[in-house]
Scaffold this active site. Structure first.
Site, PDB file in Angstrom:
ATOM      1  N   ARG A 160      31.074  38.932  41.213  1.00 46.28           N
ATOM      2  CA  ARG A 160      29.687  38.535  41.465  1.00 46.28           C
ATOM      3  C   ARG A 160      29.607  37.758  42.781  1.00 46.28           C
ATOM      4  O   ARG A 160      30.539  37.029  43.133  1.00 46.28           O
ATOM      5  CB  ARG A 160      29.160  37.658  40.319  1.00 46.28           C
ATOM      6  CG  ARG A 160      28.880  38.397  39.032  1.00 46.28           C
ATOM      7  CD  ARG A 160      27.901  39.528  39.168  1.00 46.28           C
ATOM      8  NE  ARG A 160      26.568  39.052  39.416  1.00 46.28           N
ATOM      9  CZ  ARG A 160      25.581  39.052  38.506  1.00 46.28           C
ATOM     10  NH1 ARG A 160      25.791  39.533  37.307  1.00 46.28           N
ATOM     11  NH2 ARG A 160      24.381  38.608  38.814  1.00 46.28           N
TER      12      ARG A 160
ATOM     13  N   LYS B  63      43.896  40.681  37.099  1.00 41.53           N
ATOM     14  CA  LYS B  63      43.946  42.146  37.233  1.00 41.53           C
ATOM     15  C   LYS B  63      44.677  42.546  38.516  1.00 41.53           C
ATOM     16  O   LYS B  63      45.484  43.472  38.525  1.00 41.53           O
ATOM     17  CB  LYS B  63      42.527  42.724  37.293  1.00 41.53           C
ATOM     18  CG  LYS B  63      41.718  42.547  36.024  1.00 41.53           C
ATOM     19  CD  LYS B  63      40.253  42.910  36.292  1.00 41.53           C
ATOM     20  CE  LYS B  63      39.369  42.417  35.172  1.00 41.53           C
ATOM     21  NZ  LYS B  63      37.930  42.435  35.560  1.00 41.53           N
TER      22      LYS B  63
HETATM   23  C1  LIG Z   1      37.094  41.452  35.933  1.00 41.14           C
HETATM   24  C2  LIG Z   1      35.707  41.714  36.310  1.00 41.14           C
HETATM   25  C3  LIG Z   1      34.880  40.664  36.721  1.00 41.14           C
HETATM   26  C4  LIG Z   1      35.368  39.232  36.813  1.00 41.14           C
HETATM   27  O1  LIG Z   1      35.914  38.997  38.080  1.00 41.14           O
HETATM   28  P1  LIG Z   1      36.196  37.498  38.598  1.00 41.14           P
HETATM   29  O2  LIG Z   1      36.937  37.737  39.861  1.00 41.14           O
HETATM   30  O3  LIG Z   1      37.052  36.842  37.568  1.00 41.14           O
HETATM   31  O4  LIG Z   1      34.889  36.858  38.793  1.00 41.14           O
HETATM   32  C5  LIG Z   1      33.585  40.957  37.069  1.00 41.14           C
HETATM   33  N1  LIG Z   1      33.102  42.213  37.025  1.00 41.14           N
HETATM   34  C6  LIG Z   1      33.880  43.250  36.642  1.00 41.14           C
HETATM   35  C7  LIG Z   1      33.299  44.625  36.630  1.00 41.14           C
HETATM   36  C8  LIG Z   1      35.199  43.041  36.271  1.00 41.14           C
HETATM   37  O5  LIG Z   1      35.945  44.076  35.876  1.00 41.14           O
END
Ligand SMILES: *Cc1c(COP(=O)(O)O)cnc(C)c1O
Length: 803
Positions: free
Chosen positions: A541, A652
């Protein structure tokens, strides 16, 4: 058996004919997608029924306003070990499985991390053979589709149901009714005071069940999503008195509209009445249907906490607490004390944020009008709680005023959630410490035993096994496939640190994934990016605290460096951004426009474009994340320390071999602790320093602006059309946020340290073997962040949940 190829082929052809009326020769990929998913869905439905029948032990219900589950076709094929056979059969029939998969729409029923966490948890429950189910809302429109025009974000509706959704099963026979408004009438029956709601508006809640498969288990859990509909009585009643036309439709639409939209902001609650009603609708429908099932077992109510746990994902479902109290007292005849014991023993709560603006409150007046009985119960909860605190802290008026559930005409949902549950957890070590020592300090003093940490996790199956098949194959060749069941086994990869053949293969896998992403970027945006460049990724975001601004200011600075000295030794970089801004968040939208503006200039510049490229990919989603993350070399995790509770994007990317460039915030700290300082690029103020500067007013952004000419140059480009941005004053507000309003997120303060780590990355990336070793070490330690581990500790510490 669906697993027999010939049988599968017949089922597929029949399904194709039934769902589309077509023969195989006329069928499109979309038709084949529907047919294939229908075959799988029917099979899963049978497995689901068997699994539900067998589940007699405790069940956890994970209540969340968001579930970002992503595509399911690939998951189902893989979890049912059907992929090879299905690929062959489809090939015989003239289809490519990849093309069919591309037809799948990803239901965007979440904003970001919070919703994705809920989805990873469901995956882990089933794969660990645990009975854990999701309860959410079936929004007719998911999070908006993002389109950029000249760098400006436009929001288009995401009509994800337009082609139907094959994985869900509507269960009208299990519909329940949820009441809004009306008056509470009291009476005495059998010597007991009774409350009943009269003249309420009734909305019918219809469940849609999505079966959730586990990896190589027979367990199939349920994600139950509720949709609002009018009751048939209401529609008939209207039809009787009014002409069968527009008024009835208007009325019907009004009730259905309750579950039309997901609110597109996960960090502030801008106080919409519809959102309040959605929250209550979720918990009331969810709890009613769960209790109806429990009652069939004819157990004493006091047994409930041994068989059911209700977990609330942030405070959004916190009305579950007074709703459970209401049902137990008003409908089942329990006393307050008995109902309270059952409620607090069965409810647990995860806090996701300490951002002040994101701590949810509701105006008392709204709750009084729309949920009158719930309001009464909240008032009584507050009185009893304050009384208890008064006994515990006699005379400490201030303390009790701060602890109260209701104050200044607002109901504080975090306070309701803490008082009404037996466990409160933060989502990373630092975050939990901040909760205990700062944000929820007084509650921690009152109930020290309730607080605990559960660091977030990610499903290694979705984010490695499914998203990155080439890396999966390489890992499995090296250490066997046990890691798929026990992700901590990835640690065995450390044995390959000195194996140059293995390292070479690991590099090849990364290059291949980068090539795939480059193909996608070219197809989507017509930009040709260089797969041999460093892929430097910030996808999440768009938000002030996540500091995409730091990244883009640094790019502006790099651009000048390269312009001034085109022969400078600089390994090529592609900066990749993606993310949505909340529609009402002006600053975040400006940042998107800034990235787009810089991208256009940099990518067209003949002098630098060989070394520097900037890409903003539209419409970030689960599906897009699965494309980008396997290709990342550098994972940008730039939140101002204390602001990102955990983050999961960081995990991830680590799991896919990217090296983290990050602040000591959220789970970045735990990544640092695992991989060691040589294998990560930490920078910036610590949490302690941020808190110090926030309290002391010692930070003066303007001083930094005046002393560091790199910063002054970059910041000036926001307002001056010097040699760079010709921007008609578009970014004045961004400039003022930094210089005039003293840089709330410490972007300028952290710039120098950030630039230094970026330079280190440029140097170290060129030592290819060493870099690949670091990447390997990150993958090896990433098993620690599997959500299997997270769910195992929730299960043992919070829910007492066993196989
Ligand atoms: C993992 C994920 C997030 C979270 O990302 P952050 O870097 O932890 O804010 C947000 N949107 C999607 C689609 C994700 O897969």
């Amino acid at each position: 058996m669906i697993q027999e190829k010939e049988r599968f082929k017949q089922l597929f052809l029949t399904a194709l004919n039934h769902t589309t009326g077509k023969q195989v020769e006329e069928a499109t990929d979309q038709d084949a997608y529907v047919a294939l998913s229908t075959v799988l869905s029917n099979y899963i439905q049978e497995k689901h029924q068997d699994s539900v029948k067998q589940a007699t032990s405790k069940q956890v219900y994970y209540f969340s306003m968001e579930f970002l589950i992503g595509g399911l076709l690939q998951t189902h094929l893989s979890y049912l070990t059907l992929e090879e056979d299905v690929t062959e059969v489809l090939q015989e029939l003239g289809f490519s499985l990849d093309d069919i998969k591309a037809c799948e729409h990803d239901p965007g029923l979440g904003n970001g991390g919070l919703g994705r966490l809920a989805a990873c948890f469901l995956d882990s429950f089933a794969s660990l053979n645990l009975s854990g189910n999701g309860v959410g809302l079936r929004y007719r429109y998911g999070l908006f589709n993002q389109r950029l025009e000249n760098g400006r974000q436009f929001e288009l509706p995401d009509h994800w149901l337009s082609e139907g959704y094959v994985w869900e099963f509507r269960k009208p026979s299990e519909a329940v009714e949820v009441s809004f408004g009306g008056q509470v009438e009291s009476s005495v029956k059998n010597g007991k005071l009774q409350f009943e709601l009269e003249h309420a508006e009734i909305v019918r809640a219809v469940p849609y069940d999505i079966p959730i498969l586990g990896y190589q288990t027979d367990k199939v859990n349920t994600l139950r999503l509720w949709a609002a509909e009018p009751t048939s009585d209401q529609v008939l009643e209207k039809a009787k008195y009014e002409d069968f036309g527009s008024e009835m439709l208007t009325y019907q639409r009004k009730l259905e509209a309750l579950t039309d939209f997901l609110y597109p902001d996960d960090s502030t609650d801008d106080g919409k009445i519809l959102r309040l009603k959605q929250e209550y609708f979720l918990v009331s429908a969810g709890i009613q249907s769960i209790l109806a099932k429990f009652e069939k077992r004819k157990l004493a109510w006091s047994n409930l906490p041994n068989f059911l746990s209700f977990h609330i994902n942030d405070t959004h479902p916190a009305f579950l607490i007074p709703e459970l109290m209401r049902i137990l007292m008003d409908e089942k005849g329990l006393s307050w004390d008995d109902a309270w014991e059952i409620t607090t023993q069965s409810v647990s709560y995860t806090n996701h944020t300490t951002l002040q603006e994101a701590l949810e409150t509701w105006p008392e007046n709204w709750v009084k009008v729309f949920l009158p009985r719930i309001y009464m119960i909240l008032v009584e909860m507050n009185e009893r709680f304050c009384q208890q605190m008064w006994e515990k802290y006699p005379g400490e008026f201030d303390r009790i005023a701060q602890l109260a559930l209701i104050a200044d005409g607002q109901i504080k949902m975090a306070h309701v959630a803490i008082v009404g549950s037996h466990s409160i957890n933060g989502v990373a070590k630092l975050h939990t410490e901040i909760l205990k020592k700062k944000e929820m300090r007084l509650f921690y003093q009152a109930y020290p035993d309730r607080f605990n940490n559960k660091t977030n996790g990610i499903s290694h199956r979705r984010w490695l096994m499914l998203a990155n098949p080439y890396l999966t194959k390489l890992i499995t060749e090296a250490i066997g496939d046990e890691w798929l069941q026990s992700p901590k086994q990835l640690i065995k990869l450390l044995d390959f640190q000195e194996d140059s053949i293995f390292l070479e293969k690991l590099q090849q896998v990364k290059l291949h994934n980068k090539q795939l992403l480059a193909n996608y970027v070219q197809k989507e945006q017509g930009i040709v990016i260089n797969p041999n460049a460093i892929f430097d990724v910030q996808v999440k975001r768009i938000h002030g605290y996540k500091r995409q601004l730091l990244n883009i200011l640094h790019i502006i600075y790099l651009y000048r460096e390269l312009k001034n000295d085109p022969n400078k030794s600089f390994p090529p970089r592609v900066f990749i951004f993606a993310g949505k801004a909340a529609p009402g968040y002006y600053f975040a939208k400006q940042i998107i426009q800034l990235i787009d503006t810089v991208a256009k200039i940099v990518n067209q510049d003949p002098i630098v474009k060989e070394k520097l490229q900037v890409v903003f990919l539209e419409n970030f989603s689960n599906q897009l994340a699965e494309k980008i993350i396997p290709a990342a070399d550098v994972s940008e995790q730039l939140s101002t320390a204390t602001k990102e509770a955990s983050g999961t994007g960081n995990m991830k990317m680590m799991m896919n071999g990217a090296l983290t460039l990050g602040t000591m915030d959220g789970a970045n700290i735990e990544i640092f602790d695992k991989v060691g300082k040589g294998n990560i690029y930490p920078f910036g103020l610590s949490a302690k320093e941020v808190l110090h500067f926030q309290q002391s007013n010692e930070y003066v952004a303007r001083d930094i602006y005046h002393t560091d000419d790199r910063i002054r140059y970059a910041v000036d480009q926001l307002v001056k059309a010097e040699d760079f941005l010709e921007n008609e004053g578009l970014f004045h507000d961004v400039y003022h946020a930094l210089v005039t309003y003293n840089d709330e997120y410490f972007v300028l303060k952290d710039f120098a340290d950030y630039a230094k780590q970026q330079a280190r990355i440029s140097n170290e990336y060129q030592e290819r073997n060493k870099w690949t070793q670091k990447s390997l070490i990150n993958i090896a330690y990433s098993g620690q962040f599997s959500s299997d581990d997270t769910i195992a500790s929730y299960a043992s510490d919070i829910w007492d949940l066993r196989e």
